[in-house]
Design a protein around this motif. Sequence first.
Motif, PDB file in Angstrom:
ATOM      1  N   GLN A   1       0.820  -1.246   0.076  1.00  0.00           N
ATOM      2  CA  GLN A   1      -0.069  -0.028  -0.026  1.00  0.00           C
ATOM      3  C   GLN A   1       0.779   1.290   0.070  1.00  0.00           C
ATOM      4  OE1 GLN A   1      -2.453  -0.742   3.501  1.00  0.00           O
ATOM      5  NE2 GLN A   1      -3.817  -1.938   2.391  1.00  0.00           N
ATOM      6  N   ARG A   2       1.983   1.099   0.732  1.00  0.00           N
ATOM      7  CA  ARG A   2       2.761   2.751   0.908  1.00  0.00           C
ATOM      8  C   ARG A   2       3.524   2.561  -0.516  1.00  0.00           C
ATOM      9  NH1 ARG A   2       5.616   0.937   4.781  1.00  0.00           N
ATOM     10  NH2 ARG A   2       7.335   0.209   3.838  1.00  0.00           N
ATOM     11  N   ARG A   3       4.028   1.536  -1.221  1.00  0.00           N
ATOM     12  CA  ARG A   3       4.386   1.719  -2.294  1.00  0.00           C
ATOM     13  C   ARG A   3       3.700   2.328  -3.309  1.00  0.00           C
ATOM     14  NH1 ARG A   3       8.315  -3.818  -2.552  1.00  0.00           N
ATOM     15  NH2 ARG A   3       9.876  -2.962  -1.261  1.00  0.00           N
ATOM     16  N   ALA A   4       2.335   1.788  -3.386  1.00  0.00           N
ATOM     17  CA  ALA A   4       1.365   2.227  -4.393  1.00  0.00           C
ATOM     18  C   ALA A   4       1.068   3.557  -4.166  1.00  0.00           C
ATOM     19  CB  ALA A   4       0.038   1.479  -4.052  1.00  0.00           C
ATOM     20  N   ILE A   5       1.155   4.135  -2.790  1.00  0.00           N
ATOM     21  CA  ILE A   5       0.784   5.692  -2.700  1.00  0.00           C
ATOM     22  C   ILE A   5       2.126   6.562  -3.217  1.00  0.00           C
ATOM     23  CG2 ILE A   5       0.616   7.369  -0.798  1.00  0.00           C
ATOM     24  CD1 ILE A   5      -0.725   5.101   0.962  1.00  0.00           C
TER      25      ILE A   5
END
Length: 201
Positions: A185-189
């Motif tokens: 999720q952090r990488r997608a953001i």
Amino acid sequence: MTTARDLLIVAMDAAPGRRAEPGDLSLALAGAELIDLMEARALTLDGDRIVPSDPPVTDDRMVSDAGSALVRQMPYESVEDWLWRRGRGLSSAYLAVFEEEGLLARQRRRWLPAWTGDAVLADSAARRQAADRRDAQEPVLATLATTIGIRDTPAGGLPSDAGEAATTVLGAVDDAVTELTAVRQRRAIEKAAFDNIWRGP
């Protein structure tokens, strides 16, 4: 069959909208291997430390590989460290073994040469056994399936003879999958933010 193999079959048989992430599945397979090795009396847990005993006597290549991969020097490896180390690419390794053993088939597509389609499960005794175990809501398998998102409801509880060790492993798998999900999720953001910078006003 083993819990790890049954889990992979159940994951592949899940509805298209409920496919497990490969990384999540790999972590769960590594946890399932620990439970399989415990049942084979090839290890015990001392707290969260994996204490190897005699290598498993088995014809299953993946169980044998898992037993050989155990750290045999003190202070031994934690369950968490095992999940991340052993789980790296583990779902792909199991798929390769399944294909070698004839448990997978390739979907043929008219406009492409043979063996270029997606791999699917072949009809086999192993597939039927895994489906029976899934339908019976066997607690360990159900808990792992819930953890990787291919089952909605949590298991009704572990069998009384599973003991603290199985609970430790299943809890560690849940923690690791949660951590990996947060990283994704952090990488997608971060990727979305980066794309927005280059897209400009």
